[in-house]
Scaffold this active site. Structure first.
Site, mmCIF file in Angstrom:
data_model
loop_
_atom_site.group_PDB
_atom_site.id
_atom_site.type_symbol
_atom_site.label_atom_id
_atom_site.label_comp_id
_atom_site.label_asym_id
_atom_site.label_seq_id
_atom_site.Cartn_x
_atom_site.Cartn_y
_atom_site.Cartn_z
ATOM 1 N N GLY A 69 0.814 -1.207 0.000
ATOM 2 C CA GLY A 69 0.000 0.000 0.000
ATOM 3 C C GLY A 69 0.851 1.261 0.000
ATOM 4 O O GLY A 69 0.534 2.247 -0.673
ATOM 5 N N SER A 70 1.945 1.240 0.751
ATOM 6 C CA SER A 70 2.790 2.444 0.857
ATOM 7 C C SER A 70 3.346 2.831 -0.511
ATOM 8 O O SER A 70 3.291 4.001 -0.905
ATOM 9 C CB SER A 70 3.945 2.199 1.828
ATOM 10 O OG SER A 70 3.446 1.898 3.109
ATOM 11 N N ASN A 150 -7.638 4.071 9.001
ATOM 12 C CA ASN A 150 -7.112 2.868 9.636
ATOM 13 C C ASN A 150 -7.193 2.901 11.153
ATOM 14 O O ASN A 150 -7.203 1.859 11.790
ATOM 15 C CB ASN A 150 -5.662 2.618 9.191
ATOM 16 C CG ASN A 150 -4.815 3.860 9.256
ATOM 17 O OD1 ASN A 150 -5.162 4.901 8.681
ATOM 18 N ND2 ASN A 150 -3.700 3.779 9.948
ATOM 19 N N GLN A 178 -7.655 0.071 3.763
ATOM 20 C CA GLN A 178 -8.525 -0.509 4.799
ATOM 21 C C GLN A 178 -9.869 -0.962 4.235
ATOM 22 O O GLN A 178 -10.589 -1.716 4.890
ATOM 23 C CB GLN A 178 -8.759 0.508 5.930
ATOM 24 C CG GLN A 178 -7.536 0.769 6.781
ATOM 25 C CD GLN A 178 -7.126 -0.419 7.638
ATOM 26 O OE1 GLN A 178 -7.952 -1.247 8.044
ATOM 27 N NE2 GLN A 178 -5.842 -0.529 7.912
ATOM 28 N N SER A 198 -3.571 -3.076 -0.395
ATOM 29 C CA SER A 198 -2.456 -3.861 0.133
ATOM 30 C C SER A 198 -2.928 -5.266 0.482
ATOM 31 O O SER A 198 -3.953 -5.434 1.156
ATOM 32 C CB SER A 198 -1.921 -3.162 1.380
ATOM 33 O OG SER A 198 -1.001 -4.004 2.038
ATOM 34 N N GLY A 199 -2.175 -6.277 0.038
ATOM 35 C CA GLY A 199 -2.582 -7.667 0.227
ATOM 36 C C GLY A 199 -2.803 -8.091 1.670
ATOM 37 O O GLY A 199 -3.730 -8.834 1.971
ATOM 38 N N HIS A 200 -1.951 -7.597 2.575
ATOM 39 C CA HIS A 200 -1.984 -8.167 3.931
ATOM 40 C C HIS A 200 -3.089 -7.614 4.818
ATOM 41 O O HIS A 200 -3.204 -7.992 5.977
ATOM 42 C CB HIS A 200 -0.612 -8.041 4.608
ATOM 43 C CG HIS A 200 -0.224 -6.664 5.048
ATOM 44 N ND1 HIS A 200 -0.262 -6.283 6.362
ATOM 45 C CD2 HIS A 200 0.211 -5.592 4.362
ATOM 46 C CE1 HIS A 200 0.164 -5.032 6.478
ATOM 47 N NE2 HIS A 200 0.456 -4.589 5.265
ATOM 48 N N THR A 236 11.707 -8.038 -10.974
ATOM 49 C CA THR A 236 11.064 -9.321 -11.271
ATOM 50 C C THR A 236 9.799 -9.467 -10.429
ATOM 51 O O THR A 236 9.830 -9.252 -9.214
ATOM 52 C CB THR A 236 12.042 -10.475 -10.964
ATOM 53 O OG1 THR A 236 13.228 -10.246 -11.732
ATOM 54 C CG2 THR A 236 11.449 -11.818 -11.319
ATOM 55 N N CYS A 323 3.934 5.624 19.991
ATOM 56 C CA CYS A 323 5.053 5.355 20.884
ATOM 57 C C CYS A 323 6.049 4.382 20.269
ATOM 58 O O CYS A 323 7.255 4.518 20.419
ATOM 59 C CB CYS A 323 4.536 4.775 22.189
ATOM 60 S SG CYS A 323 5.678 4.967 23.538
HETATM 61 C C1 LIG Z 1 -1.499 -0.565 6.139
HETATM 62 C C2 LIG Z 1 -1.841 0.703 5.457
HETATM 63 C C3 LIG Z 1 -1.003 1.249 4.477
HETATM 64 C C4 LIG Z 1 0.340 0.650 4.160
HETATM 65 O O1 LIG Z 1 0.241 -0.549 3.451
HETATM 66 P P1 LIG Z 1 1.552 -1.502 3.393
HETATM 67 O O2 LIG Z 1 1.156 -2.570 2.425
HETATM 68 O O3 LIG Z 1 1.764 -2.013 4.756
HETATM 69 O O4 LIG Z 1 2.645 -0.654 2.862
HETATM 70 C C5 LIG Z 1 -1.395 2.398 3.843
HETATM 71 N N1 LIG Z 1 -2.579 2.986 4.127
HETATM 72 C C6 LIG Z 1 -3.417 2.498 5.048
HETATM 73 C C7 LIG Z 1 -4.717 3.173 5.311
HETATM 74 C C8 LIG Z 1 -3.085 1.345 5.750
HETATM 75 O O5 LIG Z 1 -3.917 0.867 6.673
#
Ligand SMILES: *Cc1c(COP(=O)(O)O)cnc(C)c1O
Length: 399
Positions: A69-70, A150, A178, A198-200, A236, A323
């Protein structure tokens, strides 16, 4: 263990793992190689692209795979900004409570001479399409507003904002990290020009994401290299991760309604129980809210202490305060919705998934009030409030 931090990351689904294994054990060739073995990987890659596109109402040609996502946020915003600058447009509209992948990219653009205007998100964590419209100027290059926050879970009126941007011919990007897999997305109907996911965050693997860009929007490369991703992202391709992400997204979208109903019921039970804690407040909009998000501030405690004590009880949760990143500043999100510093420090985010159970929610509802009461009991500040030497900042009983 009770895992209630699904906004930070999710457990990979069986479906995603099962989809990935053959890409590692059998079709592990380089998707850019011309021989048949490499082309098998290429087929898996393109099938994944088509799946992701279908989940977003997009065409496969608009899907670019990234490292997460970043990266997608960075590439979308930098591309749109530099595209605008070529036409003399250097004004960017966003909000004060975006993810740092967006905010820090905007900071960098400010140093390049862009003017960034961060809209107020009000106490409920929402911005209206009318406010976006009022902020758009002749030199606005981009509007970037997250689909859902988020930390506090508030969901923005994305279709309305998209309509306003399309009408005023301003590019619209949304960080939908999100939202993807959790809320319906249709980039055509919602007039979204660019979108990050973002996949995770939906039971796919980490380190992989998507940038969607409408046909005709020229992307700027962040990673120079080979001609992968139609020349827009060298390197790749991580075929196993991409295939796993696509499988997870397809599964999440296929079960969205039932997952939403289940997770929302757990969320509302949690909210109902936690708001009985005196001097507490729910963060984010009650109605326009991510199905799994519960975010509270409890006056008189430190979020970090709360998390550590919950961890002792086997509960994984999160706090808004940064923190962990080495700063003691309270969350920029909670400050953006107007929480006073002291209140913002006592925040708790519980984020649920369809894997959570009612028994787990009950366990959380036993643990949190107990820990809050304990922490208040050992706080000199709290004592001062109880004996009237200091003012309470939040009302005793919930509004
Ligand atoms: C987790 C998150 C990201 C970052 O995604 P990554 O795949 O961890 O780089 C960006 N934006 C939001 C709103 C997120 O919750």
């Amino acid at each position: 263990m009770v895992y209630a931090d699904n906004a930070a990351t999710t457990k990979m689904s069986r479906t995603a793992v099962a989809a990935m294994l053959p890409c590692m054990e059998e079709t592990w060739g380089n998707a850019s190689s011309l021989y048949g073995f490499g082309q098998k990987a290429k087929e898996a890659l393109e099938a994944a692209r088509a799946k992701v596109a279908a989940c977003l109402g997009a065409s496969p040609g608009g899907i670019y795979f990234t490292s997460g996502g970043s990266e997608a946020d960075n590439q979308a915003i930098i591309s749109a900004a530099h595209l605008g600058a070529k036409k003399g447009k250097k004004h960017i509209i966003s909000t004060a409570f975006e993810h740092h992948a967006v905010l820090h990219t905007l900071k960098k653009l400010e140093q390049e001479g862009f003017e960034v205007e961060l809209l107020d998100v009000h106490e409920n964590g929402r911005v209206s399409a009318g406010e976006v419209s009022a902020a758009i100027r002749g030199d606005t290059a981009l509007v970037t507003i997250m689909y859902a926050n988020n930390e506090i879970g508030s969901v923005q009126p994305i279709a309305e904002i998209g309509a306003v941007c399309r009408e005023r011919k301003v590019l619209f990007h949304t960080d939908a990290v999100q939202a993807a897999g959790h809320l319906p997305i249709d980039v055509q109907k919602q007039n979204i020009d660019m979108l990050s996911l973002s996949g995770h965050k939906f039971h796919g693997p980490k380190g992989v994401g998507v940038l969607y860009a409408r046909t005709g929007i020229p992307l700027e490369n962040l990673i120079e290299g080979g001609a992968q991703e139609r020349g827009k992202r060298g390197g790749t391709e991580n075929v196993p991760a991409i295939v796993g992400m696509a499988a997870a997204l397809e599964e999440a979208c296929a079960h969205m309604d039932e997952n939403m109903a289940k997770v929302q019921a757990l969320r509302d039970k949690l909210i109902g129980g936690l708001r009985r804690i005196p001097h507490s407040v729910l963060n984010g909009d009650e109605k326009h809210r991510l199905p799994g998000n519960v975010s509270f501030c409890f006056e008189g405690i430190e979020g970090e202490s709360l998390l550590l004590l919950l961890d002792d009880k086997g509960i994984c949760a999160s706090s808004g305060s940064a923190c962990t990143s080495g700063s003691l500043d309270p969350s920029h999100v909670l400050l953006a919705i107007g929480r006073p510093h002291e209140v913002a420090h006592g925040s708790l985010r519980l984020s649920l998934s369809e894997e959570n159970t009612e028994a787990e929610v009950e366990e959380i509802l036993r643990a949190v009030p107990e820990v809050v009461e304990y922490l208040r009991g050992i706080s000199p500040l709290w004592k001062d409030k109880v004996i009237g030497k200091r003012e309470f900042l939040l009302p005793e009983s919930y509004r």
